[in-house]
Write a protein that holds these residues in place. Structure first.
Motif, PDB file in Angstrom:
ATOM      1  N   TYR A 190      50.335   5.332 106.090  1.00  0.00           N
ATOM      2  CA  TYR A 190      49.588   5.411 104.834  1.00  0.00           C
ATOM      3  C   TYR A 190      48.418   6.382 104.954  1.00  0.00           C
ATOM      4  CZ  TYR A 190      52.199   1.656 102.654  1.00  0.00           C
ATOM      5  OH  TYR A 190      53.207   0.917 102.094  1.00  0.00           O
ATOM      6  N   ILE A 191      48.317   7.248 103.959  1.00  0.00           N
ATOM      7  CA  ILE A 191      47.106   8.040 103.774  1.00  0.00           C
ATOM      8  C   ILE A 191      46.110   7.171 103.017  1.00  0.00           C
ATOM      9  CG2 ILE A 191      46.121   9.958 102.448  1.00  0.00           C
ATOM     10  CD1 ILE A 191      48.589  11.578 103.047  1.00  0.00           C
ATOM     11  N   SER A 250      45.285   4.578  98.464  1.00  0.00           N
ATOM     12  CA  SER A 250      46.166   4.650  99.628  1.00  0.00           C
ATOM     13  C   SER A 250      47.579   4.918  99.137  1.00  0.00           C
ATOM     14  CB  SER A 250      46.118   3.361 100.464  1.00  0.00           C
ATOM     15  OG  SER A 250      46.713   2.289  99.772  1.00  0.00           O
ATOM     16  N   LEU A 251      48.331   5.639  99.940  1.00  0.00           N
ATOM     17  CA  LEU A 251      49.687   6.016  99.548  1.00  0.00           C
ATOM     18  C   LEU A 251      50.529   6.249 100.787  1.00  0.00           C
ATOM     19  CD1 LEU A 251      49.792   9.770  98.886  1.00  0.00           C
ATOM     20  CD2 LEU A 251      47.579   8.634  98.819  1.00  0.00           C
ATOM     21  N   ASN A 304      43.491   2.332  93.785  1.00  0.00           N
ATOM     22  CA  ASN A 304      44.925   2.519  93.565  1.00  0.00           C
ATOM     23  C   ASN A 304      45.618   2.440  94.920  1.00  0.00           C
ATOM     24  OD1 ASN A 304      45.561   3.593  90.580  1.00  0.00           O
ATOM     25  ND2 ASN A 304      43.558   4.366  91.221  1.00  0.00           N
ATOM     26  N   TRP A 305      46.385   1.377  95.107  1.00  0.00           N
ATOM     27  CA  TRP A 305      47.052   1.159  96.384  1.00  0.00           C
ATOM     28  C   TRP A 305      48.564   1.203  96.155  1.00  0.00           C
ATOM     29  CZ3 TRP A 305      43.057  -1.893  94.494  1.00  0.00           C
ATOM     30  CH2 TRP A 305      41.825  -1.744  95.146  1.00  0.00           C
ATOM     31  N   THR A 306      49.194   2.255  96.645  1.00  0.00           N
ATOM     32  CA  THR A 306      50.626   2.452  96.430  1.00  0.00           C
ATOM     33  C   THR A 306      51.395   2.060  97.687  1.00  0.00           C
ATOM     34  OG1 THR A 306      50.254   4.237  94.841  1.00  0.00           O
ATOM     35  CG2 THR A 306      52.412   4.146  95.886  1.00  0.00           C
ATOM     36  N   THR A 327      52.486   0.332  92.724  1.00  0.00           N
ATOM     37  CA  THR A 327      51.060   0.645  92.757  1.00  0.00           C
ATOM     38  C   THR A 327      50.255  -0.484  92.142  1.00  0.00           C
ATOM     39  OG1 THR A 327      51.463   3.024  92.637  1.00  0.00           O
ATOM     40  CG2 THR A 327      49.266   2.262  92.022  1.00  0.00           C
ATOM     41  N   ALA A 328      49.321  -1.003  92.912  1.00  0.00           N
ATOM     42  CA  ALA A 328      48.360  -1.982  92.406  1.00  0.00           C
ATOM     43  C   ALA A 328      47.095  -1.230  92.016  1.00  0.00           C
ATOM     44  CB  ALA A 328      48.049  -3.026  93.475  1.00  0.00           C
ATOM     45  N   THR A 329      46.599  -1.480  90.826  1.00  0.00           N
ATOM     46  CA  THR A 329      45.402  -0.790  90.342  1.00  0.00           C
ATOM     47  C   THR A 329      44.288  -1.798  90.092  1.00  0.00           C
ATOM     48  OG1 THR A 329      46.109  -0.956  88.020  1.00  0.00           O
ATOM     49  CG2 THR A 329      46.766   1.012  89.242  1.00  0.00           C
TER      50      THR A 329
END
Length: 369
Positions: free
Chosen positions: A132-133, A165-166, A214-216, A230-232
């Protein structure tokens, strides 16, 4: 020497230099506020060395493309805690006395939190390694600090934070690189990095006086389909509730486009009416829709249609199709994710026979709220 390399040099010498001479050399070259504070406190220096030791251990053996991005994650985190515990904390406490002891405690707490973090640095999906970035930023709430002290609300005594994060695949073939490019574009990584690089934003700019996240997550990755969730999170300081949500993203790898509903449901099968009626009946049993109608609430299956027809509100896994109802979808100000799951056996009469989502029947079910 550019600051980025000086920071890495100090970290390396703190990591590899338990001797007095190495530590003194590292501290002599420290030019950031965080580095100087770390060097001024023995406990903090020990914590910093521990964090660097763990980081180097974690990235040992990681492929170079992943190691490079993980190192950038680490740099962003170091910059974040420096700003959080230093200039941002001072700005948000300008009517109180924020001391060096407060800054030391803040840094200690953040280093300890990083040491205690148990998240794996790499994971696997169908034999593909990924990581994850992460990017995180913090800045003073300009609305708060521009308000006279006697008129300030304690509810708003929070700095503005932004976090993203993505996932990224360790590249083994051109499709992996294509997937990574699409994920970065979908998650707006360049925009986020540009905003983080601009610490001074107007008080009336979008995102001011607000926490955003934003967590993807990577849900599935095959030769034909990439699935993200994606949780926002959006919280305007002083608001009663936060705006939260979960959205799915389905990307057809071979076609290079988002998956339309026509690749899932048969035309003319009345799938929209089926999903609307099925979801409404379940929501009514739970008291999440109104009958007779109340102000601004869903009171008929037809009103659900605008939500359930969007693939972003779908989640497929071993249980079937889960419909996602987010913040304000069902009732004003209701900030919890509401879900309705429809099993595969009920869906099959409406599905395209070769739909790529059929492969998702093997994806482990996600725990629902």
């Amino acid at each position: 020497m550019p600051r980025r390399y000086r920071t890495l040099l100090v970290a390396w010498m703190l990591l590899h230099g338990p001797t007095v001479s190495a530590t003194e050399t590292a501290c002599a070259s420290a030019d950031s506020e965080r580095e100087r504070v770390v060097c001024s406190d023995a406990t903090l220096s020990t914590l910093a060395r521990t964090v660097e030791t763990l980081f180097q251990k974690n990235i040992a053996g990681v492929p170079p493309d992943a190691a490079q991005q993980l190192a950038r994650n680490h740099e962003y985190w170091l910059n974040y805690i420096e700003r959080k515990c230093g200039p941002v904390a001072r700005a948000m406490n300008d009517d109180q006395h924020y001391t060096i002891d407060d800054e030391v405690k803040c840094l200690r707490d953040n280093y300890r939190g990083e040491i205690d973090r148990k998240d794996p640095i790499t994971e696997y999906m169908n034999g593909h390694m990924f990581y994850y970035i992460s990017r995180i930023d913090i800045r003073p709430d300009k609305d708060f600090i521009s308000t006279p002290p006697e008129n300030r609300s304690e509810l708003c005594r929070e700095a503005d934070t932004e976090e993203v994060s993505l996932p990224q695949l360790v590249v083994t073939d051109p499709q992996d690189a294509q997937a990574n490019t699409h994920i970065r574009s979908y998650a707006r990584l360049k925009d986020i990095e540009a905003q983080i690089a601009t610490p001074d934003i107007p008080a009336d700019a979008p995102g001011a006086s607000m926490d955003e996240g934003n967590w993807t997550k990577l849900i599935a990755y095959t030769d034909s389909l990439l699935v993200l969730d994606t949780a926002t999170y959006e919280y305007g300081h002083g608001a009663g509730t936060a705006g939260t949500g979960n959205h799915s993203h389905f990307y057809l790898m071979k076609e290079g486009r988002e998956m339309p509903a026509s690749r899932v449901f048969l035309a003319g099968s009345h799938w929209q009416a089926f999903l609307s009626q099925r979801a409404y009946a379940e929501l009514k049993k739970r008291g999440r829709v109104s009958s007779p109608p109340y102000f601004d609430t869903i009171n008929s299956p037809k009103e659900l249609k605008k939500i359930i027809v969007k693939p972003e509100n779908w989640r497929f896994d071993a249980q079937g199709l889960t419909l996602l109802f987010n913040y304000d979808d069902l009732q004003p100000g209701f900030d919890k994710l509401t879900t309705v799951t429809i099993p595969w056996n009920e869906l099959r009469p409406y599905l395209v026979k070769d739909s790529p989502v059929l492969d998702l029947a093997h994806v482990p079910a996600t725990e629902q709220p």
